[in-house]
Design an enzyme around this catalytic site. Structure first.
Site, PDB file in Angstrom:
ATOM      1  N   MET A 163      21.283  10.949  57.380  1.00  0.00           N
ATOM      2  CA  MET A 163      22.069  11.046  56.163  1.00  0.00           C
ATOM      3  C   MET A 163      21.884   9.744  55.367  1.00  0.00           C
ATOM      4  O   MET A 163      21.578   8.739  55.962  1.00  0.00           O
ATOM      5  CB  MET A 163      23.536  11.242  56.512  1.00  0.00           C
ATOM      6  CG  MET A 163      23.798  12.498  57.321  1.00  0.00           C
ATOM      7  SD  MET A 163      23.506  13.932  56.291  1.00  0.00           S
ATOM      8  CE  MET A 163      22.959  15.112  57.509  1.00  0.00           C
ATOM      9  N   THR A 169      29.530  17.147  58.459  1.00  0.00           N
ATOM     10  CA  THR A 169      30.184  15.849  58.354  1.00  0.00           C
ATOM     11  C   THR A 169      31.705  15.931  58.342  1.00  0.00           C
ATOM     12  O   THR A 169      32.378  14.979  58.672  1.00  0.00           O
ATOM     13  CB  THR A 169      29.760  15.161  57.047  1.00  0.00           C
ATOM     14  OG1 THR A 169      29.960  16.091  55.972  1.00  0.00           O
ATOM     15  CG2 THR A 169      28.314  14.775  57.090  1.00  0.00           C
ATOM     16  N   GLY A 195      30.316   7.708  58.388  1.00  0.00           N
ATOM     17  CA  GLY A 195      29.156   8.581  58.407  1.00  0.00           C
ATOM     18  C   GLY A 195      28.898   8.973  56.985  1.00  0.00           C
ATOM     19  O   GLY A 195      29.371   8.328  56.069  1.00  0.00           O
ATOM     20  N   CYS A 196      28.155  10.034  56.772  1.00  0.00           N
ATOM     21  CA  CYS A 196      27.922  10.400  55.394  1.00  0.00           C
ATOM     22  C   CYS A 196      28.429  11.795  55.157  1.00  0.00           C
ATOM     23  O   CYS A 196      28.858  12.468  56.056  1.00  0.00           O
ATOM     24  CB  CYS A 196      26.473  10.231  55.033  1.00  0.00           C
ATOM     25  SG  CYS A 196      26.078   8.495  54.984  1.00  0.00           S
ATOM     26  N   ILE A 197      28.373  12.174  53.907  1.00  0.00           N
ATOM     27  CA  ILE A 197      29.041  13.391  53.524  1.00  0.00           C
ATOM     28  C   ILE A 197      28.014  14.503  53.278  1.00  0.00           C
ATOM     29  O   ILE A 197      27.025  14.250  52.638  1.00  0.00           O
ATOM     30  CB  ILE A 197      29.839  13.191  52.219  1.00  0.00           C
ATOM     31  CG1 ILE A 197      30.468  11.816  52.168  1.00  0.00           C
ATOM     32  CG2 ILE A 197      30.812  14.299  52.033  1.00  0.00           C
ATOM     33  CD1 ILE A 197      31.510  11.451  53.135  1.00  0.00           C
TER      34      ILE A 197
END
Lengths: 414, 105
Positions: free
Chosen positions: A157, A198, B103-105
């Site tokens: 990501m 996520t 984290g990422c989206i």
């Protein structure tokens, strides 16, 4: 005094911004849009190309044709931006000065940053559907694929449309079943995340769907190397996943010129941007929209569309010397294609998880959230028309607000 | 939320052991947290990563991703996995006393 607003990029963000600005300002404001090519790809359509559900030619139009009269469109490659001098340097040496700059050049795919990914097997047994040529080549490879291990792997990501790799899994399951070869294919989703997605609530729903469709899930896999000749994904901590056909989602970075522009980008080349005003951290007269920003929300067309409101209003305020409005809330809204003519819909922002309920009206819908339905699939298909005819010209979509709407019974913000 | 005594100090941790209040962290706590997570001893290379994690967090409000670490911390990704096995970005965040990376989206 004449003012010049320069917009870098004529994709979703650049086009809708230019068209909205043109309507909002008189002729004393010159609007210049710069892109390096004249092919505007409807990116949500890329997912459908490998399965023969969209024709490559159908999803590409001329960039210039999407821009309204009174907007100057230039084909040129940007070398760098010097924010201290309010100047864009083009490759070849030309210099364009601006009063306000909007960076809207999207994200770049960086397959060469993963060891071995573009080596042996690239274009033969390794493809990505994030780019039109490879998506088209993948269509041909999938047609002849009737047994073996099909692996889908986002390397890391952030990526554009983080649900797209999952959608690819669901559609691949459908496609292989339709062809009667599903039993001979082992389908595996390999992700760097600790779950299917996520966001926790949506992640659970999606993991359930993967299991239902007999798609194996390999989590916390940080791809360090791709061995195309041997058909192996190798992680940094030396785990391995074998494949016969690999669908990779390569590393993403910001536009290359952002990395060459002093102070403009973060370490991945995305524009360091204020979460709520969309003003860059580099200079007050530089703004950013869409995938090129480093904002902690999805890189998706819906996000870009919602950002448009805040951006255009803030450019007006900046020019008039007023305080900027901090109205962008990270709102994202994504259809997730799940195969067999159904889709699921999720709606969230910086603070609120994707939750069950209905959209766009909290109770009335008509579209169900986090639930598979045919209506969502129809809406996803209709969206292409909305994209070219409503979103790019810079109109609002009736009933769909830029800020997330949620009701108390959908739960508390996280 | 649990409260754990780290060298007599009360610190607020989340369910997974990440600091909720980075200002409660002191350098003396790092070796103890590391030991509890199977890392011993903390070398200069570990500290290089820990210091980078903290300064990035204090500047930007979130811990760096593994890619950002590999590009900017001066420690290559391969080595990050040797120093902080399994998940370097997460484990280094824990030792550095900053909240769990989003984290990422």
């Amino acid at each position: 005094m004449s003012d010049r607003i320069v917009i870098l990029g004529a994709g979703t963000g650049g086009t809708l911004t230019a068209n909205r600005l043109r309507r909002a300002h008189d002729d004393d404001v010159e609007i210049v849009v710069i892109d390096r090519d004249d092919r505007h790809v409807y990116q949500p359509g890329l997912l459908f190309v490998p399965f023969g559900l969209a024709d490559p030619g159908e999803i590409v139009r001329a960039r210039g044709a999407q821009l309204h009269d009174g907007i100057e469109f230039r084909l040129a490659e940007v070398d760098r931006v010097e924010t201290a001098a309010n100047a864009v340097h083009l490759v070849g040496g030309e210099l364009i000065t601006y009063d306000v700059l909007v960076v809207a050049s999207g994200a770049a795919l960086l397959p060469e940053e993963t060891e071995g990914l573009t080596g042996p097997g690239w274009g033969e047994r390794i493809f990505t559907f994030f780019e039109l040529e490879s998506a088209t080549a993948l269509r041909d490879a999938l047609r002849g694929f009737d047994r073996g291990r099909l692996v889908i792997n986002p390397v890391d990501m952030p990526i554009k449309c983080p649900v797209a790799p999952l959608e690819f899994c669901f559609l691949a399951d459908w496609f292989l079943r339709e062809r009667g070869v599903r039993d001979a294919v082992e389908l595996t989703y390999v992700t760097p995340l600790d779950g299917a997605f996520t966001k926790p609530v949506a992640s659970e729903h999606l993991a359930g769907l993967l299991a239902e469709k007999d798609i194996a899930l390999e989590t916390e896999f940080a791809t360090g190397e791709v061995d195309g000749a041997g058909g192996r994904l190798v992680s940094w901590d030396e785990r391995e996943v074998p494949f016969d056909l690999l669908v990779t989602i390569p590393l993403h970075g910001g536009p290359a010129y952002v990395g060459r522009s002093p102070g403009l980008g973060d370490e991945l080349g995305f524009v360091a941007t204020d979460l709520h005003t969309l003003q860059s951290k580099a200079a007050p007269n530089v703004f950013a929209i869409g995938d090129a920003t480093n904002l902690p929300t999805s890189k998706a067309g819906s996000v870009t569309h919602f950002e448009g409101d805040t951006l255009v209003e803030n450019i007006r305020r900046f020019r008039d010397g007023e305080e900027l409005q901090a109205t962008f809330d990270g709102h994202a809204n994504c259809f997730i294609e799940t195969g067999f003519h159904k889709a699921l819909l999720i709606d969230f922002n910086y603070d609120v998880e994707p939750l069950p309920g209905r959209f766009p009206e909290p109770h009335l819908g008509p579209l169900p959230l986090l639930k598979e339905s045919r209506l969502n699939h129809m809406a996803k298909l209709l969206f292409q028309w909305v994209y070219w005819h409503v979103l790019l010209p810079g109109h609002d979509i009736p009933g769909v607000g830029s800020q997330l709407r949620h009701t108390a019974d959908q739960g508390e913000p996280r | 939320m649990t409260s754990l005594t780290l060298e007599e100090a009360h610190v607020d941790l989340d369910a997974e052991g990440f600091f909720l209040q980075p200002e409660q962290w002191t350098r003396e706590m790092a070796p103890e947290i590391a030991r509890a997570n199977g890392i011993e001893p903390l070398t200069d290379r570990h500290w290089q990563v820990i210091d980078y994690m903290r300064s990035t967090y204090l500047e930007t409000g979130s811990g760096p991703t593994i890619r950002a670490l590999g590009k900017a911390s001066g420690v290559p990704i391969k080595e990050l996995y040797q120093l902080f096995p399994k998940g370097p970005a997460k484990l280094a965040a824990k030792v550095a006393g900053i909240p769990k990376p989003r984290g990422c989206i």
